[in-house]
Design an enzyme around this catalytic site. Structure first.
Site, short mmCIF file in Angstrom:
data_model
loop_
_atom_site.label_atom_id
_atom_site.label_comp_id
_atom_site.label_asym_id
_atom_site.label_seq_id
_atom_site.Cartn_x
_atom_site.Cartn_y
_atom_site.Cartn_z
N LYS A 80 0.79 -1.08 0.06
CA LYS A 80 -0.11 0.28 -0.10
C LYS A 80 1.07 1.30 0.32
O LYS A 80 1.64 1.23 0.26
CB LYS A 80 -0.91 -0.23 0.79
CG LYS A 80 -1.82 1.78 0.90
CD LYS A 80 -3.29 1.20 2.20
CE LYS A 80 -3.81 2.40 2.18
NZ LYS A 80 -5.04 2.01 3.76
N SER A 153 -10.36 2.09 2.33
CA SER A 153 -9.08 2.89 1.58
C SER A 153 -8.28 1.77 0.94
O SER A 153 -7.78 1.79 0.14
CB SER A 153 -7.55 3.36 2.61
OG SER A 153 -7.47 3.05 3.65
N SER A 177 -10.39 -0.26 7.11
CA SER A 177 -9.29 0.02 5.22
C SER A 177 -8.62 -2.04 5.07
O SER A 177 -8.17 -1.64 3.69
CB SER A 177 -8.65 1.27 5.54
OG SER A 177 -9.23 2.23 5.42
#
Lengths: 487, 477
Positions: A80, A153, A177
């Protein structure tokens, strides 16, 4: 194209160890896949082909020389884009950090030093969002339906694993997330107990809630990645100084006598019928396997969303204050004094959702409002923790939905922030209490979209989740997306 | 109307730990810009602070030396504001659970000793330095100082004059230096203070409205800022207006303070608990360990110098506030010198020499043995007091002992009566006018003649012998 990329990390680890395949071959296959499917998915903000292949060759050489390697050595992964990777741009999907190249590695990246990094995965800007739509760079598509969001997210990480664009991925979970995109993309996502994985090098959103965790194809892989990334780090004062467990020991398939609670507040109003039905089906499977399943209650649950948005925004308003255009990242042009640098840089560098949360957080910490909002939210936090502690006196693991609904269409919830925030209803209280929780795929809805069920453990009960998840996985239908008309 | 000044001080002292408060960068002064920085102290995204335990120890030490209660539970908080020298846009400080509270420091005033309350002492990080270069129209930030550990010492509004404020600052400085937690070098900015001043008509119980003066970087600056602020506020009150609560900026060059922000414009720092650092549980065992490690404090030294050495309060006070002087005194007395003689040399020639050399009392290059030897040389008659004064600068220059310096420079005292008598006769011959005057009854030319003998011997003649021989020779006239 090589079928290797459809294999799990534990299968690939065996093949690599037996030297039946090389990491270079696997990494190359992975980039071939990315070239083919990325145009449909947009999981990555940036790719790291040269770096990944160099790493793969290095691992192959070390393996040939008989050097000691970590179990997952040579298996490529997506990271990420809010986890600092030395020498590789780390943008947090924000214009503010579009050019930020960290001079240091996050501690998890040092732990995964044998891992070829395929690229940096897309996300909501500064991890604020539940759909990855707030990314400054691109919209990641759900591999099961490219007209729909992948969740957020960590949407890029979830979509990358789901679309076989990475064998595994790292994400971060502040209010769901990791778990929510895992649920919406049909993969396993795990948020460890707060303090189990070092946050050093994870660009902070809400420090007291953030936790790094893996996206994997199955529970076995999840245990393997946890084995690599968990452990004490002296650079993170909130990191727990405890001996690290071997999570593969929990891969027994045996849940006889395990006490599993289904909190009624999590399957009530606001949760779709199909999702509720899957959770109850999972409960029945556990019962059949000899677990003791019972309905329970977490009465503080209705307050968790408000407490979460107050605490996380308050911390974010302070954590994101350092992006002022002075030292790194974006700086607005044409400023004549320092204050103008601050104002213009922050006005132009942040997106709407980030600004909304900074404003909310600044407000709740302001003198005169602190007690009514921030302090009260902290009190609610204590009550939520106590609520869970009491429940965990009776149960080993709680079973709940991860997301109240399956993946929605782009733009469907973007107009109303509150509707978007409500999508986190099943996940935020776990972060508030610092608990471990996983989302694992458990079938699909009528439209063929993945449904995830959430397993919640007591503090440091991460292995209980792996144990329950591994047993349940056998009864979950295998699902995989079709991308561009092919697997 | 007569007015009383009420002052409270906030003193920031840089701690002299080896490393910074939240990272392992070296904690020192000077050097090229941005060379003592790392991802943590320039607040790069993703970095986290880890508390240097030594900072807590030093904070506790300071608290104990200032008679504070040490918290069992303490935590760190974020103070949020934007400024280019603050890389995270928040300073990690302490808000509602400081390390130390409820202490006091005793100061000497013209009306005797006075207790000044210490509200609290907390730990925090320093910011970098932001400077503007108007010639190149360029602003620069140096983060070397960012993350240097500080303690903030907040006094109660117990101070009633600028002189008391000065005494308080001196007392705090001497304590911090004595316990070794700060070098307190004003010129390097390691001790700074904010001054809170209000005035009230004498006899009034309630405090007046206060102003806060920032940017006070010296003790003399504090004194002048307080006097300036007192005069400014009295003028406002005398004109019938009211003093506004405000923050002002002291300009030392101008000798004036300027409005920085009014009460309405006051910053809202939005303090909240620092989530990256765990609260501190401070064990009583550790506190006791630190208490036992405390050295003798300045006021304890002063009492001892008076009681054991029989020194006057004045001498004891001046020497006790300096670690270097106190040690020199103890060592000199330990080597057999009389305390008062040692004190006279320390407060006389040695202090003079220090001032001329712009060094501090900690930088005296010789020890008690050398000073005791110097005093012994006088007492044995080997050298005169004036010769002794001459060699003090040499003692600062070389590492030779006083006796070696005396020998090397041929400064041994002349005590031979015959030799001195001969010199006296030569002086008589060279100064016939003075002899005439003496004969005419002007006996005060004796002093002049003594001086001439000293001059002829370059100060080496033993004064007692001169006296005796002069008596004899004058008698012969």
């Amino acid at each position: 194209m090589s079928e290797l990329i459809f294999k799990t990390a534990h299968e690939l680890a065996d093949l690599l160890e037996k030297k039946e395949i090389s990491s270079e071959e696997l990494t190359n296959a992975q980039f071939e896949r990315i070239e083919k499917t990325e145009k449909y998915i947009d999981a990555y903000i940036s790719l790291n082909k040269e770096g990944a292949l160099n790493k793969a060759r290095e691992i192959d050489r070390k393996r040939a020389e008989g050097q000691k390697l970590s179990h997952l050595a040579g298996i490529p992964a997506a990271i990420k884009d809010n986890i600092c990777t030395k020498g590789i741009t780390t943008t947090c999907a924000s214009k503010m950090l579009y050019n930020f190249v960290p001079p240091y590695n996050a501690s998890v990246m040092d732990r995964l030093s044998d891992t070829p990094i395929l690229g940096k995965a897309n996300m909501d800007e500064f991890a604020m969002g539940s759909s990855t739509e707030t990314s400054y760079f691109k919209k990641t598509k759900n591999p099961f339906d490219t007209g729909r969001i992948p969740g957020g997210s960590s949407g890029g990480s979830g979509a990358a694993v789901s679309a076989s664009e990475a064998i595994f991925a790292l994400g971060s979970d502040t209010g769901g997330s990791i778990r929510q995109p895992a649920s919406l993309c049909g993969v396993v996502g795990f948020k460890p107990t707060y303090g189990l994985v070092s946050r050093y090098g994870l660009v902070a959103f809400a420090s007291s809630l953030d936790q790094i965790g893996p996206f994997t194809k199955d529970i076995h892989d999840c245990a393997l990645v946890l084995n690599e990334i968990c452990g004490h780090d002296e650079h993170d004062s909130t990191s727990l100084d405890i001996p690290t467990a071997d999570f593969t020991k929990a891969l027994t398939g045996d849940v006889k006598g395990m006490k599993i609670g289904v909190p009624k507040e999590y399957i009530g109003e606001g949760v779709s019928d199909e999702v509720r039905e899957k959770v109850l089906e999972a409960a029945r499977e556990f019962e059949k396997m000899g677990a003791e399943v019972d309905e329970c209650s977490l009465s503080m649950m209705p307050y968790s969303l408000a407490a979460y948005y107050l605490i996380s925004s308050a911390e974010a308003s302070s954590n994101l204050a350092r992006y002022d255009g002075i030292r790194y990242g974006f700086r607005a042009d044409g400023c004549t004094d320092v204050d103008e640098v601050f104002f213009k840089t922050r006005s132009e560098g942040f997106g709407d959702e980030v600004k909304r949360r900074i404003m909310l957080g600044t407000f709740v910490l302001s003198s005169g409002y602190y007690d009514a909002y921030y302090k009260k939210a902290q009190k609610v936090r204590t009550l939520i923790r106590e609520d869970f502690n009491k429940t965990f006196e009776k149960y080993d693991v709680l079973l709940a939905p991860t997301s109240p609904c399956t993946a929605w269409k782009f733009g469907e919830k973007s107009a109303d922030p509150l509707e978007m925030y409500a999508a986190d209803i099943c996940t935020v209280s776990i972060n508030i209490a610092g608990l471990p929780a996983a989302s694992m795929p458990f079938g699909v809805d009528k439209g063929g979209l993945p449904i995830g069920v959430q397993l919640i453990g007591k503090p440091l009960g991460d292995a209980d989740i792996i144990r329950a998840g591994y047993a349940l996985e056998v009864h979950a239908p295998k699902i995989s997306p079709e991308i561009g008309g092919a697997r | 109307m007569k007015y009383e000044t009420v002052v409270g001080l906030e003193i920031h002292a840089e701690l002299s730990t080896k490393t910074k408060i939240y990272c392992s960068c070296e904690n020192s002064f000077g050097g090229s810009e941005n060379t003592r920085c790392c991802p943590v102290c320039i607040g790069l995204p993703g970095t986290l602070p880890t508390l240097n335990k030594k900072v807590v120890e030093y904070g506790i030490k300071a608290g104990l030396a200032m008679n504070c209660e040490i918290a069992e539970y303490s935590k760190q908080d974020r103070k949020n504001y934007f400024y280019p020298d603050l890389p995270k846009a928040y300073q990690i400080s302490q808000f509602d659970f400081p390390l130390c509270e409820h202490g006091f420091v005793i100061i000497d005033t013209e009306n005797g000793q006075k207790k000044i309350g210490i509200t609290r002492i907390h730990i925090e990080e320093d910011a970098g330095k932001f400077t503007h270069d108007p010639y190149r129209n360029l602003s620069r930030v140096d983060y070397n100082r960012g993350g240097v550990p500080l303690i903030e010492i907040v006094s109660e509004p117990d101070i009633r004059s600028s002189a008391e404020a000065n005494a308080f600052l001196e007392a705090v400085r001497s304590i911090l230096k004595c316990i070794g937690v700060s070098d307190c070098k004003m010129q390097e900015g390691s001790l700074r203070c904010d001054v809170n001043v209000s005035v009230r008509p004498e006899g009034q119980k309630e405090f007046g409205v206060r102003s806060e003066c920032k940017n006070v970087n010296s003790f003399s600056g504090a004194v002048r800022a307080i006097d300036y602020e007192r005069a400014r506020q009295i003028e406002i009150l005398e004109s019938g207006a009211e003093v506004e609560q405000e923050t002002r900026r002291w300009d030392d060059m101008a000798g004036k303070s300027f409005l920085l922000r009014s009460k309405e414009e006051a910053h809202d720092y939005r303090y909240f608990p620092e989530p990256d650092l765990m609260p501190m549980e401070i064990s009583r065992g550790w506190v006791e360990e630190i208490r036992e490690s405390l050295p003798e404090l300045p006021h304890e030294k002063k009492a001892r110098f008076m009681a054991e050495y029989g020194l006057p309060e004045y001498d004891s006070g001046l020497i006790s506030v300096s670690d270097g002087f106190s040690k020199l005194l103890d060592d000199t007395v330990g080597c057999g010198a009389a305390p008062k003689e040692a004190s006279n040399w320390i407060l006389g020639e040695i202090s003079k020499e220090i001032n001329e050399r712009c060094i501090t009392s900690d930088d005296v290059p010789f020890g008690g043995q050398a000073l005791a030897e110097l005093i012994a040389l006088i007492n044995k008659g080997t050298i005169s007091g004036s010769i002794a004064k001459q060699i003090v600068p040499d003692m600062f220059e070389s590492d030779k002992s006083p006796e070696e310096i005396v020998k090397a420079k041929g400064l041994l005292q002349i005590s031979d009566e015959g030799e001195i008598a001969k010199i006296i006769k030569e002086v008589f011959e060279a100064n016939p006018k003075a002899i005439e005057d003496y004969k005419g009854g002007k006996t005060n030319v004796r002093g002049f003649l003594t001086g001439q003998v000293m001059r002829a011997t370059k100060g080496k003649a033993n004064p007692a012998v001169i006296n005796k021989q002069l008596e004899i020779e004058l008698g012969k006239l």
